[in-house]
Design a protein around this motif. Structure first.
Motif, PDB file in Angstrom:
ATOM      1  N   PRO A 173       0.671  -1.078   0.043  1.00  0.00           N
ATOM      2  CA  PRO A 173       0.012  -0.008   0.048  1.00  0.00           C
ATOM      3  C   PRO A 173       0.935   1.404  -0.076  1.00  0.00           C
ATOM      4  CG  PRO A 173       0.099  -1.049   2.420  1.00  0.00           C
ATOM      5  CD  PRO A 173       0.743  -1.936   1.364  1.00  0.00           C
ATOM      6  N   VAL A 174       0.450   2.366  -0.918  1.00  0.00           N
ATOM      7  CA  VAL A 174       1.064   3.403  -0.661  1.00  0.00           C
ATOM      8  C   VAL A 174       0.287   4.424  -0.470  1.00  0.00           C
ATOM      9  CG1 VAL A 174       2.321   5.193  -2.075  1.00  0.00           C
ATOM     10  CG2 VAL A 174       2.781   2.630  -2.533  1.00  0.00           C
ATOM     11  N   ALA A 175       0.328   5.405   0.485  1.00  0.00           N
ATOM     12  CA  ALA A 175      -0.662   6.605   0.769  1.00  0.00           C
ATOM     13  C   ALA A 175      -0.728   7.343  -0.242  1.00  0.00           C
ATOM     14  CB  ALA A 175      -0.239   6.916   2.086  1.00  0.00           C
ATOM     15  N   ALA A 176      -1.676   8.271  -0.437  1.00  0.00           N
ATOM     16  CA  ALA A 176      -1.900   9.283  -1.503  1.00  0.00           C
ATOM     17  C   ALA A 176      -1.162  10.548  -1.139  1.00  0.00           C
ATOM     18  CB  ALA A 176      -3.338   9.648  -1.715  1.00  0.00           C
ATOM     19  N   GLU A 177      -0.707  11.221  -1.823  1.00  0.00           N
ATOM     20  CA  GLU A 177       0.154  12.514  -1.528  1.00  0.00           C
ATOM     21  C   GLU A 177      -0.704  13.455  -0.854  1.00  0.00           C
ATOM     22  OE1 GLU A 177       3.352  13.470  -1.478  1.00  0.00           O
ATOM     23  OE2 GLU A 177       3.905  11.183  -2.109  1.00  0.00           O
ATOM     24  N   ILE A 178      -0.409  14.068  -0.063  1.00  0.00           N
ATOM     25  CA  ILE A 178      -1.310  15.170   0.729  1.00  0.00           C
ATOM     26  C   ILE A 178      -1.033  16.544  -0.347  1.00  0.00           C
ATOM     27  CG2 ILE A 178      -1.897  16.321   2.857  1.00  0.00           C
ATOM     28  CD1 ILE A 178      -0.793  14.000   4.361  1.00  0.00           C
ATOM     29  N   ASP A 179      -1.891  16.589  -1.241  1.00  0.00           N
ATOM     30  CA  ASP A 179      -1.880  17.833  -1.971  1.00  0.00           C
ATOM     31  C   ASP A 179      -3.180  18.371  -2.688  1.00  0.00           C
ATOM     32  OD1 ASP A 179      -2.487  15.662  -3.780  1.00  0.00           O
ATOM     33  OD2 ASP A 179      -0.442  15.623  -4.645  1.00  0.00           O
ATOM     34  N   ASP A 180      -3.163  19.165  -3.596  1.00  0.00           N
ATOM     35  CA  ASP A 180      -4.505  19.687  -4.295  1.00  0.00           C
ATOM     36  C   ASP A 180      -5.147  18.512  -4.857  1.00  0.00           C
ATOM     37  OD1 ASP A 180      -3.955  21.998  -3.329  1.00  0.00           O
ATOM     38  OD2 ASP A 180      -3.503  22.802  -5.177  1.00  0.00           O
ATOM     39  N   GLU A 181      -4.593  17.639  -5.371  1.00  0.00           N
ATOM     40  CA  GLU A 181      -5.250  16.091  -6.085  1.00  0.00           C
ATOM     41  C   GLU A 181      -5.864  15.652  -4.963  1.00  0.00           C
ATOM     42  OE1 GLU A 181      -5.644  15.739  -9.359  1.00  0.00           O
ATOM     43  OE2 GLU A 181      -4.686  17.720  -9.273  1.00  0.00           O
ATOM     44  N   LEU A 182      -5.539  15.310  -3.877  1.00  0.00           N
ATOM     45  CA  LEU A 182      -5.996  14.396  -2.775  1.00  0.00           C
ATOM     46  C   LEU A 182      -7.421  15.272  -2.388  1.00  0.00           C
ATOM     47  CD1 LEU A 182      -6.073  12.306  -0.717  1.00  0.00           C
ATOM     48  CD2 LEU A 182      -4.936  13.937   0.862  1.00  0.00           C
ATOM     49  N   ALA A 183      -7.185  16.616  -2.373  1.00  0.00           N
ATOM     50  CA  ALA A 183      -8.437  17.494  -1.741  1.00  0.00           C
ATOM     51  C   ALA A 183      -9.500  17.387  -3.008  1.00  0.00           C
ATOM     52  CB  ALA A 183      -8.055  18.910  -1.841  1.00  0.00           C
ATOM     53  N   LYS A 184      -9.157  17.339  -4.336  1.00  0.00           N
ATOM     54  CA  LYS A 184     -10.330  17.182  -5.113  1.00  0.00           C
ATOM     55  C   LYS A 184     -10.847  16.026  -5.381  1.00  0.00           C
ATOM     56  CE  LYS A 184      -8.034  20.610  -8.064  1.00  0.00           C
ATOM     57  NZ  LYS A 184      -7.208  20.757  -9.402  1.00  0.00           N
ATOM     58  N   LYS A 185     -10.217  14.927  -4.710  1.00  0.00           N
ATOM     59  CA  LYS A 185     -10.719  13.370  -4.420  1.00  0.00           C
ATOM     60  C   LYS A 185     -12.020  13.783  -3.590  1.00  0.00           C
ATOM     61  CE  LYS A 185      -6.908  10.607  -6.105  1.00  0.00           C
ATOM     62  NZ  LYS A 185      -6.085   9.380  -5.867  1.00  0.00           N
ATOM     63  N   TYR A 186     -11.705  14.285  -2.656  1.00  0.00           N
ATOM     64  CA  TYR A 186     -12.686  14.568  -1.579  1.00  0.00           C
ATOM     65  C   TYR A 186     -13.649  15.563  -1.812  1.00  0.00           C
ATOM     66  CZ  TYR A 186     -10.397  10.771   1.147  1.00  0.00           C
ATOM     67  OH  TYR A 186      -9.927   9.865   1.397  1.00  0.00           O
ATOM     68  N   GLY A 187     -13.699  16.204  -2.945  1.00  0.00           N
ATOM     69  CA  GLY A 187     -14.766  17.208  -3.222  1.00  0.00           C
ATOM     70  C   GLY A 187     -14.478  18.685  -3.046  1.00  0.00           C
ATOM     71  N   ALA A 188     -13.262  19.174  -2.551  1.00  0.00           N
ATOM     72  CA  ALA A 188     -12.841  20.190  -2.172  1.00  0.00           C
ATOM     73  C   ALA A 188     -11.796  20.905  -3.205  1.00  0.00           C
ATOM     74  CB  ALA A 188     -11.809  20.299  -0.818  1.00  0.00           C
ATOM     75  N   GLU A 189     -12.014  22.244  -3.275  1.00  0.00           N
ATOM     76  CA  GLU A 189     -11.145  23.022  -4.381  1.00  0.00           C
ATOM     77  C   GLU A 189      -9.782  22.595  -4.615  1.00  0.00           C
ATOM     78  OE1 GLU A 189     -12.025  27.156  -4.686  1.00  0.00           O
ATOM     79  OE2 GLU A 189     -14.281  26.753  -5.014  1.00  0.00           O
ATOM     80  N   ASP A 190      -9.053  22.935  -3.172  1.00  0.00           N
ATOM     81  CA  ASP A 190      -7.703  22.806  -3.071  1.00  0.00           C
ATOM     82  C   ASP A 190      -7.413  22.425  -1.578  1.00  0.00           C
ATOM     83  OD1 ASP A 190      -7.855  25.047  -1.345  1.00  0.00           O
ATOM     84  OD2 ASP A 190      -7.361  26.279  -3.059  1.00  0.00           O
ATOM     85  N   LEU A 191      -6.143  22.089  -1.389  1.00  0.00           N
ATOM     86  CA  LEU A 191      -5.635  21.350  -0.094  1.00  0.00           C
ATOM     87  C   LEU A 191      -6.101  22.583   1.109  1.00  0.00           C
ATOM     88  CD1 LEU A 191      -4.244  19.432   1.640  1.00  0.00           C
ATOM     89  CD2 LEU A 191      -2.138  20.609   1.371  1.00  0.00           C
ATOM     90  N   GLU A 192      -6.078  23.525   1.023  1.00  0.00           N
ATOM     91  CA  GLU A 192      -6.502  24.609   1.987  1.00  0.00           C
ATOM     92  C   GLU A 192      -8.035  24.528   2.442  1.00  0.00           C
ATOM     93  OE1 GLU A 192      -4.722  26.514   4.176  1.00  0.00           O
ATOM     94  OE2 GLU A 192      -3.028  25.288   3.291  1.00  0.00           O
TER      95      GLU A 192
END
Length: 445
Positions: free
Chosen positions: A247-266
């Motif tokens: 298993p490899v955890a996803a990078e904590i970045d804007d792309e992760l945020a978009k996967k969870y429905g947010a515009e960006d990491l902030e």
């Protein structure tokens, strides 16, 4: 009609009610007179049937009805005049069971009245409210958890052994008595070890396998398995391991945020912070409510109806029995005698329940239709696919409606009291809040 007091001990009340034969006869005649204009009988015009004939024809039918209405009327009048509110349904019985028509009706009524709840000044109540800020560390921990949930898998070296949490890509053929069975074959199946997605014992036997390895996995289907031909049967799966992945955890970045429905990491961090603070407030409110109820239990004292305490104690004892004996699903375990601790807890619950009800009623606290609908929807989610049936069940079941309404009413009354009390905010850590919540569960047990 005569009503004579026969018992006045604490909250217990008893009354002898006498309905004279003349009063009962007058009640019957009144009913016959009301019905006479609409009655038709052979040989008479509508509304012209003689009263004597009507009484002979319908008197017996109206006798019991008139008797019940007269007794009910006497009881209602009594409660209006005395202001008594019975804790439970009054016990009513005829004392002259060999009654015959033409005799007085004698009835005995007994009940326990609800106590007079004293006025309480809540402004001198001092309670503490725990406050937990959603700090950066908590947000970072939540982000790491989201990244793990969004993990991907990368191939391990061909010589690496699979371990718990790894993904193995496998082909398998399941055999019952040496013959493949329907639904037991798959190719390129990605199985995460430790996920519990296969029948018990299957995934554990694949720990330690390597890419290219073939293995026979022997398991037994559960007795309650859906397919009758496999339930409780031992089977063998011939498994070919095609790849082992870590298993490899996803990078904590804007792309992760978009996967969870947010515009960006902030933006995702902001959503997480709001969610955490809402969770902390909910947990802190549990602690606040318990502390408030503890203070009220110490502050307020009044007589309690023994019948309510006894019923509550039996319910507590019954509930705790089943929690301690989860294997006993029936109710043929005989009577469970409440302990002194059960009775003590029952007294607290009854006392606080009566107090909160009195405060809420005086303040005219109401549970709105919207609040009830929301409560029903939350309960209905526990029955996916059957939400409509659950809604209909609640509409037709007043007892279920009351079960849903009661906690909403109680929380609104608690909020009302908190508004009047002296509340001090105390900032604590998440761990301290968790310990305070765990302490509540220990006290309840």
């Amino acid at each position: 009609m005569q009503v004579t007091e026969t018992l006045n001990e604490g909250l217990k009340r008893g009354y002898a009610i006498t309905l004279t034969a003349d009063e009962l006869d007058a009640k019957v005649k009144e009913k016959l007179a009301d019905a006479q204009p609409d009655i038709e009988m052979k040989g008479f015009r509508k509304g012209k049937v003689p009263m004597a004939l009507l009484k002979k024809r319908f008197g017996q039918q109206l006798l019991g009805e008139s008797m019940q209405e007269a007794i009910d009327g006497a009881m209602n009048k009594h409660f209006e005049e005395t202001g008594d509110r019975p804790a439970l349904q009054p016990q009513v019985k005829m004392t002259n069971e060999d009654w015959k028509e033409g005799e007085d009706v004698k009835v005995e009524m007994q009940y326990e009245k609800l106590p007079d709840v004293p006025e309480v000044d809540f402004t001198d109540l001092e309670i503490e409210r725990l406050v937990v800020p959603a700090d950066d560390a908590a947000v970072d921990d939540a982000l790491k958890s989201l990244a793990e949930n969004a993990q991907s898998f990368e191939a391990r070296a061909k010589t690496a052994k699979a371990k718990d949490g790894d993904q193995v890509v496998i082909d398998f053929v399941g055999k019952l008595d040496g013959e493949p069975f329907e639904g037991g074959t798959a190719e390129d199946y990605p199985l995460v070890l430790g996920s519990g997605s296969f029948i018990p014992g299957f995934e554990e036997q694949l720990e330690g396998v390597k890419t290219g390895e073939e293995k026979s996995v022997e398991v037994t289907f559960p007795e309650d398995y859906g397919a009758e031909n496999l339930a409780g049967k031992p089977v063998v799966f011939d498994v070919t391991v095609k790849e082992v992945k870590k298993p490899v955890a996803a990078e904590i970045d804007d792309e992760l945020a978009k996967k969870y429905g947010a515009e960006d990491l902030e933006a995702l961090k902001g959503q997480i912070r709001e969610r955490l603070e809402a969770e902390y407030r909910g947990a802190a409110r549990q602690v606040l409510k318990r502390n408030l109820l503890d203070r009220l239990d110490q502050k307020v004292s009044f007589d309690l109806p023994p019948s309510l305490v006894d019923a509550e104690a039996k319910q507590i004892a019954h509930q705790l029995y089943h929690e301690e004996h989860p294997e006993d699903h029936g109710h043929d375990h005989g009577e469970i005698t409440p302990s002194e601790e059960h009775v003590k807890l029952a007294e607290r619950r009854v006392r606080l329940g009566l107090l909160l009800a009195e405060v809420g009623n005086k303040a005219e606290v109401q549970v709105t239709d919207a609040e009830m609908t929301q409560a029903i929807m939350q309960q209905a989610r526990q029955y996916p696919g059957q939400e409509r049936a659950f809604f209909d069940f609640v509409r037709q079941n007043p007892q279920m409606q009351q079960q849903l309404r009661a906690p909403i009413f109680e929380d609104k009354v608690v909020d009302l009291i908190v508004e009047q009390a002296k509340v001090t905010d105390k900032e604590v850590s998440k761990d301290d809040l968790q310990k305070a919540v765990e302490a509540l569960d220990e006290e309840e047990a």
